[in-house]
Design an enzyme around this catalytic site. Sequence first.
Site, PDB file in Angstrom:
ATOM      1  N   VAL A  60      19.140   0.258 -15.123  1.00  0.00           N
ATOM      2  CA  VAL A  60      19.490   0.268 -16.504  1.00  0.00           C
ATOM      3  C   VAL A  60      20.820   1.040 -16.803  1.00  0.00           C
ATOM      4  O   VAL A  60      21.934   0.617 -17.403  1.00  0.00           O
ATOM      5  CB  VAL A  60      18.585   0.234 -17.485  1.00  0.00           C
ATOM      6  CG1 VAL A  60      18.910   0.106 -18.931  1.00  0.00           C
ATOM      7  CG2 VAL A  60      17.210  -0.992 -17.143  1.00  0.00           C
ATOM      8  N   ARG A 111       1.335 -10.783  -9.152  1.00  0.00           N
ATOM      9  CA  ARG A 111       1.845 -11.679  -8.018  1.00  0.00           C
ATOM     10  C   ARG A 111       2.010 -13.123  -8.590  1.00  0.00           C
ATOM     11  O   ARG A 111       1.114 -13.394  -9.487  1.00  0.00           O
ATOM     12  CB  ARG A 111       0.394 -11.441  -7.288  1.00  0.00           C
ATOM     13  CG  ARG A 111       0.255 -10.049  -6.536  1.00  0.00           C
ATOM     14  CD  ARG A 111      -0.140 -10.072  -5.404  1.00  0.00           C
ATOM     15  NE  ARG A 111       0.393  -8.633  -4.556  1.00  0.00           N
ATOM     16  CZ  ARG A 111      -0.268  -7.513  -4.569  1.00  0.00           C
ATOM     17  NH1 ARG A 111      -1.414  -7.363  -5.462  1.00  0.00           N
ATOM     18  NH2 ARG A 111       0.125  -6.252  -4.231  1.00  0.00           N
ATOM     19  N   THR A 170       6.690   0.431  -2.623  1.00  0.00           N
ATOM     20  CA  THR A 170       5.364   0.225  -2.420  1.00  0.00           C
ATOM     21  C   THR A 170       4.830   1.791  -1.988  1.00  0.00           C
ATOM     22  O   THR A 170       5.734   2.269  -1.051  1.00  0.00           O
ATOM     23  CB  THR A 170       5.438  -0.646  -1.097  1.00  0.00           C
ATOM     24  OG1 THR A 170       4.367  -0.887  -0.542  1.00  0.00           O
ATOM     25  CG2 THR A 170       6.533  -0.914  -0.129  1.00  0.00           C
ATOM     26  N   ASP A 189       2.959   1.855   0.517  1.00  0.00           N
ATOM     27  CA  ASP A 189       2.396   1.649   2.092  1.00  0.00           C
ATOM     28  C   ASP A 189       3.272   2.103   2.914  1.00  0.00           C
ATOM     29  O   ASP A 189       3.255   2.069   3.977  1.00  0.00           O
ATOM     30  CB  ASP A 189       2.154   0.243   2.266  1.00  0.00           C
ATOM     31  CG  ASP A 189       0.858  -0.305   1.587  1.00  0.00           C
ATOM     32  OD1 ASP A 189      -0.032   0.329   1.543  1.00  0.00           O
ATOM     33  OD2 ASP A 189       0.677  -1.363   1.302  1.00  0.00           O
ATOM     34  N   LYS A 241     -18.174  24.493  13.597  1.00  0.00           N
ATOM     35  CA  LYS A 241     -17.534  23.562  12.298  1.00  0.00           C
ATOM     36  C   LYS A 241     -18.971  23.031  11.999  1.00  0.00           C
ATOM     37  O   LYS A 241     -19.764  22.306  12.604  1.00  0.00           O
ATOM     38  CB  LYS A 241     -16.703  22.690  12.842  1.00  0.00           C
ATOM     39  CG  LYS A 241     -15.977  21.981  11.505  1.00  0.00           C
ATOM     40  CD  LYS A 241     -14.737  21.022  11.977  1.00  0.00           C
ATOM     41  CE  LYS A 241     -13.955  20.322  10.898  1.00  0.00           C
ATOM     42  NZ  LYS A 241     -13.477  21.220   9.843  1.00  0.00           N
ATOM     43  N   HIS A 290     -18.706  21.048   8.502  1.00  0.00           N
ATOM     44  CA  HIS A 290     -18.474  19.873   7.576  1.00  0.00           C
ATOM     45  C   HIS A 290     -17.030  19.089   8.236  1.00  0.00           C
ATOM     46  O   HIS A 290     -16.257  19.927   8.863  1.00  0.00           O
ATOM     47  CB  HIS A 290     -18.101  20.459   6.238  1.00  0.00           C
ATOM     48  CG  HIS A 290     -16.949  21.396   6.133  1.00  0.00           C
ATOM     49  ND1 HIS A 290     -15.649  20.947   5.777  1.00  0.00           N
ATOM     50  CD2 HIS A 290     -16.904  22.804   6.329  1.00  0.00           C
ATOM     51  CE1 HIS A 290     -14.735  21.926   5.921  1.00  0.00           C
ATOM     52  NE2 HIS A 290     -15.586  23.169   6.082  1.00  0.00           N
ATOM     53  N   GLU A 328      -7.795   1.602   5.061  1.00  0.00           N
ATOM     54  CA  GLU A 328      -8.445   0.360   4.566  1.00  0.00           C
ATOM     55  C   GLU A 328      -8.594  -0.825   5.462  1.00  0.00           C
ATOM     56  O   GLU A 328      -9.458  -1.670   5.796  1.00  0.00           O
ATOM     57  CB  GLU A 328      -7.386  -0.433   3.600  1.00  0.00           C
ATOM     58  CG  GLU A 328      -8.055  -1.396   2.509  1.00  0.00           C
ATOM     59  CD  GLU A 328      -7.006  -1.583   1.399  1.00  0.00           C
ATOM     60  OE1 GLU A 328      -5.895  -0.848   1.426  1.00  0.00           O
ATOM     61  OE2 GLU A 328      -7.110  -2.480   0.691  1.00  0.00           O
TER      62      GLU A 328
HETATM   63  P1  ADP Z   1       4.716  -6.912  -2.524  1.00  0.00           P
HETATM   64  O1  ADP Z   1       5.971  -7.327  -3.015  1.00  0.00           O
HETATM   65  O2  ADP Z   1       4.291  -5.668  -3.033  1.00  0.00           O
HETATM   66  O3  ADP Z   1       4.604  -7.124  -0.935  1.00  0.00           O
HETATM   67  P2  ADP Z   1       3.154  -9.697  -2.794  1.00  0.00           P
HETATM   68  O4  ADP Z   1       3.413  -9.997  -1.263  1.00  0.00           O
HETATM   69  O5  ADP Z   1       2.047  -9.919  -3.533  1.00  0.00           O
HETATM   70  O6  ADP Z   1       3.729  -8.141  -2.924  1.00  0.00           O
HETATM   71  O7  ADP Z   1       4.662 -10.438  -3.368  1.00  0.00           O
HETATM   72  C1  ADP Z   1       5.115 -10.418  -4.636  1.00  0.00           C
HETATM   73  C2  ADP Z   1       5.481 -11.840  -5.138  1.00  0.00           C
HETATM   74  O8  ADP Z   1       6.596 -12.083  -4.436  1.00  0.00           O
HETATM   75  C3  ADP Z   1       4.418 -12.625  -4.800  1.00  0.00           C
HETATM   76  O9  ADP Z   1       3.542 -12.946  -6.027  1.00  0.00           O
HETATM   77  C4  ADP Z   1       5.383 -14.207  -4.832  1.00  0.00           C
HETATM   78  O10 ADP Z   1       5.621 -14.506  -6.130  1.00  0.00           O
HETATM   79  C5  ADP Z   1       6.576 -13.442  -4.064  1.00  0.00           C
HETATM   80  N1  ADP Z   1       6.670 -14.026  -2.653  1.00  0.00           N
HETATM   81  C6  ADP Z   1       5.776 -13.407  -1.877  1.00  0.00           C
HETATM   82  N2  ADP Z   1       5.867 -13.928  -0.651  1.00  0.00           N
HETATM   83  C7  ADP Z   1       6.948 -15.011  -0.760  1.00  0.00           C
HETATM   84  C8  ADP Z   1       7.566 -15.901   0.053  1.00  0.00           C
HETATM   85  N3  ADP Z   1       7.379 -15.869   1.339  1.00  0.00           N
HETATM   86  N4  ADP Z   1       8.504 -16.779  -0.532  1.00  0.00           N
HETATM   87  C9  ADP Z   1       8.845 -16.636  -1.824  1.00  0.00           C
HETATM   88  N5  ADP Z   1       8.111 -15.664  -2.757  1.00  0.00           N
HETATM   89  C10 ADP Z   1       7.380 -14.968  -2.201  1.00  0.00           C
END
Ligand code: ADP
Length: 322
Positions: A26, A74, A127, A129, A216, A218, A225
């Site tokens: 922004v 999502r 993310t 991850d 050891k 503990h 996951e």
């Molecule tokens: P992240 O972005 O954290 O990997 P998601 O996999 O849930 O999370 O994706 C977020 C959003 O992106 C989904 O809810 C959907 O709207 C969109 N999305 C995911 N995969 C696709 C795809 N193959 N094509 C178009 N949109 C997608």
Amino acid sequence: MAIKKIAVLTSGGDAPGMNAAVRAVVRTALGRGVDVYAVYRGYNGLINGDVKEMNLRSVSDIIHRGGTALYSARSPEFCTEEGMNKAVDTCKKLGIDGLVVIGGDGSFRGAQDLCRRGVPCIGIPGTIDNDISCCEHTIGYDTALNTCMEMIDRLRDTSESHDRCSVVEVMGRHAGYLALNVGIAVGATTILVPEVPYDFERDIIDRMKKTAATGKKHFIIIVAEGIGRVEELAKRIEEETGVESRATILGHVQRGGNPTVYDRVLASRMGNYAVELLLSGKSKRVVTIQQDRITDFDIEEALKMKKSFDSELYRVAHEISI
Ligand code: ADP
């Protein structure tokens, strides 16, 4: 074509530091005379026209906050032809010349589809991850590492006091980076990750027995996951070793919290860079960091890349946890 108006959204799983990225987008845009819209709740906001024009103060007091002030979602509807068309229509109606998407690989696939339909997009990896192959650190990963470490340090206090074994599940359905790094940081006896098959006797029981023989009492076992089943593992460990064992699933606490310095700075750099890319006419790029340098990749290529597991780090983790 001169870029006059851009939009920014956060999508998919939230990550600490997303706010700092939004703020940077922004402020950079406004500073360069470009109007900016915030889109709320990920792609749903584009479908429903849930947007707001930002000013310099709209992003005040968010740099230090976890989660995302733009909310995230999502959006299954976005994956349909109808939903996608609605999203494109919103962009056209508002006169949006470019969109910054902060999210994970799913969100980038969505951005790629928008690019194909004529909406220039830039992705910023947000993310916890850290599973974007061309990017050494994604926004939120460092904070999540520190949050996990802090939580497990607390578990260590109590498991030490009671001579217990703590079996701890940390996030990572497909990627074990979080588990591996946290495991090292907390001095785990063993670390189970999706990338490496494990043997219960060899990797858990034998290791516990070996270290128990040297005094050891503990133990901390870190489980990603993707491996899961920590209750069952704790029960089997207690049966085989006689050490009282407790399972803990850290869960969503790992997503929250104020972003670390690293994540705030990374997000600020990436947000700034994303706007620069749009202003220089680029599209379908993902912003990344490699060897502390901010750079960019084609989204399609980035999504095809496979992140290799750091087997050297995995070796180190187990070599020193004796
Ligand atoms: P992240 O972005 O954290 O990997 P998601 O996999 O849930 O999370 O994706 C977020 C959003 O992106 C989904 O809810 C959907 O709207 C969109 N999305 C995911 N995969 C696709 C795809 N193959 N094509 C178009 N949109 C997608």
